[in-house]
Design a protein around this motif. Structure first.
Motif, mmCIF file in Angstrom:
data_model
loop_
_atom_site.group_PDB
_atom_site.id
_atom_site.type_symbol
_atom_site.label_atom_id
_atom_site.label_comp_id
_atom_site.label_asym_id
_atom_site.label_seq_id
_atom_site.Cartn_x
_atom_site.Cartn_y
_atom_site.Cartn_z
ATOM 1 N N UNK A 121 0.828 -1.204 0.000
ATOM 2 C CA UNK A 121 0.000 0.000 0.000
ATOM 3 C C UNK A 121 0.865 1.258 0.000
ATOM 4 N N UNK A 122 1.845 1.297 0.882
ATOM 5 C CA UNK A 122 2.712 2.482 0.983
ATOM 6 C C UNK A 122 3.501 2.707 -0.307
ATOM 7 N N UNK A 123 4.059 1.646 -0.854
ATOM 8 C CA UNK A 123 4.846 1.779 -2.084
ATOM 9 C C UNK A 123 3.981 2.313 -3.225
ATOM 10 N N UNK A 124 2.776 1.769 -3.362
ATOM 11 C CA UNK A 124 1.877 2.223 -4.430
ATOM 12 C C UNK A 124 1.444 3.669 -4.199
ATOM 13 N N UNK A 125 1.091 3.991 -2.953
ATOM 14 C CA UNK A 125 0.620 5.350 -2.650
ATOM 15 C C UNK A 125 1.708 6.383 -2.934
ATOM 16 N N UNK A 126 2.912 6.115 -2.508
ATOM 17 C CA UNK A 126 4.024 7.042 -2.732
ATOM 18 C C UNK A 126 4.296 7.196 -4.228
ATOM 19 N N UNK A 127 4.296 6.095 -4.943
ATOM 20 C CA UNK A 127 4.550 6.147 -6.385
ATOM 21 C C UNK A 127 3.490 6.981 -7.112
ATOM 22 N N UNK A 128 2.217 6.747 -6.785
ATOM 23 C CA UNK A 128 1.142 7.489 -7.456
ATOM 24 C C UNK A 128 1.152 8.968 -7.074
ATOM 25 N N UNK A 129 1.497 9.270 -5.841
ATOM 26 C CA UNK A 129 1.582 10.683 -5.441
ATOM 27 C C UNK A 129 2.715 11.392 -6.171
ATOM 28 N N UNK A 130 3.822 10.722 -6.334
ATOM 29 C CA UNK A 130 4.957 11.334 -7.059
ATOM 30 C C UNK A 130 4.617 11.518 -8.534
ATOM 31 N N UNK A 131 3.914 10.542 -9.123
ATOM 32 C CA UNK A 131 3.465 10.692 -10.513
ATOM 33 C C UNK A 131 2.516 11.886 -10.644
ATOM 34 N N UNK A 132 1.602 12.025 -9.674
ATOM 35 C CA UNK A 132 0.653 13.139 -9.711
ATOM 36 C C UNK A 132 1.381 14.470 -9.545
ATOM 37 N N UNK A 133 2.379 14.502 -8.675
ATOM 38 C CA UNK A 133 3.154 15.735 -8.494
ATOM 39 C C UNK A 133 3.848 16.117 -9.800
ATOM 40 N N UNK A 134 4.358 15.120 -10.504
ATOM 41 C CA UNK A 134 5.013 15.370 -11.792
ATOM 42 C C UNK A 134 4.019 15.942 -12.804
ATOM 43 N N UNK A 135 2.773 15.434 -12.784
ATOM 44 C CA UNK A 135 1.747 15.965 -13.681
ATOM 45 C C UNK A 135 1.392 17.408 -13.331
#
Length: 198
Positions: A121-135
């Motif tokens: 859960x943590x790995x996925x959440x962090x990854x998706x948040x970083x992708x969203x920040x990049x967007x």
């Protein structure tokens, strides 16, 4: 855009990019009382919520227990399993209803250890948040109209992913057949009696 609004967006993007979830092995080894759980969870989740929203309150926790989404505390104390489930609930409740979250948590618990669920859960959440920040990064140099358009596009993307997740979850949850109403049952019973007497 005002300088304070620009700074606020920059700060939010930075928070999304730099967020770290509390690692499983950093959760307290001793069980916690509710006020300690609230403090710990809100500290972890505050950067992901608006300034007016609170990620977790005592009444929310009580409702999650009452609705069977998480197990009852033992002697009013919460352990790592509770903290894991609360983390999942807080991040999934904008997307799923509590019965869907309960089904998801129950199914995951049958397949994986609580620690494995939390780490994934943590790995996925962090990854998706970083992708969203990049967007979001290009928005810092966009005019107001382009920002509104980007906000709409991000919302539509999130909605499409929510729909996909819901459809997937629906395919995994067995559908209950609706109970027959009394009138239908009586009609069937009467028809069966009539057939037997003929």
């Amino acid at each position: 855009m005002s300088q304070s609004a620009q700074q606020s967006l920059s700060d939010r993007i930075r928070q999304m990019r730099e967020i770290e979830m509390i690692p499983w092995n950093s959760f307290p080894e001793i069980d916690l009382y509710m006020d300690q759980v609230i403090t710990l969870m809100n500290r972890q989740l505050d950067p992901l919520y608006s300034e007016t929203d609170k990620p977790l309150t005592p009444s929310m926790i009580n409702n999650y227990v009452k609705d069977g989404v998480m197990p009852r505390p033992e002697h009013k104390k919460y352990n790592r399993e509770h903290l894991t489930i609360l983390s999942l609930i807080c991040m999934l409740k904008p997307e799923f209803a509590l019965p869907e979250i309960r089904e998801l948590v129950t199914a995951l618990s049958r397949c994986y250890s609580t620690e494995d669920i939390y780490e994934a859960f943590c790995a996925a959440q962090i990854s998706y948040l970083r992708d969203a920040a990049e967007q979001l990064e290009p928005a810092e140099s966009m005019d107001e109209a382009a920002r509104y358009r980007l906000a709409m596009e991000l919302a539509l993307e999130a909605n499409a992913k929510r729909i996909a997740a819901t459809r997937l979850l629906e395919s995994l949850i067995p559908k209950e057949t609706p109970p027959e109403d009394k009138k239908e049952k009586k009609e069937k019973k009467d028809k069966k009696k009539k057939t037997e007497t003929d």
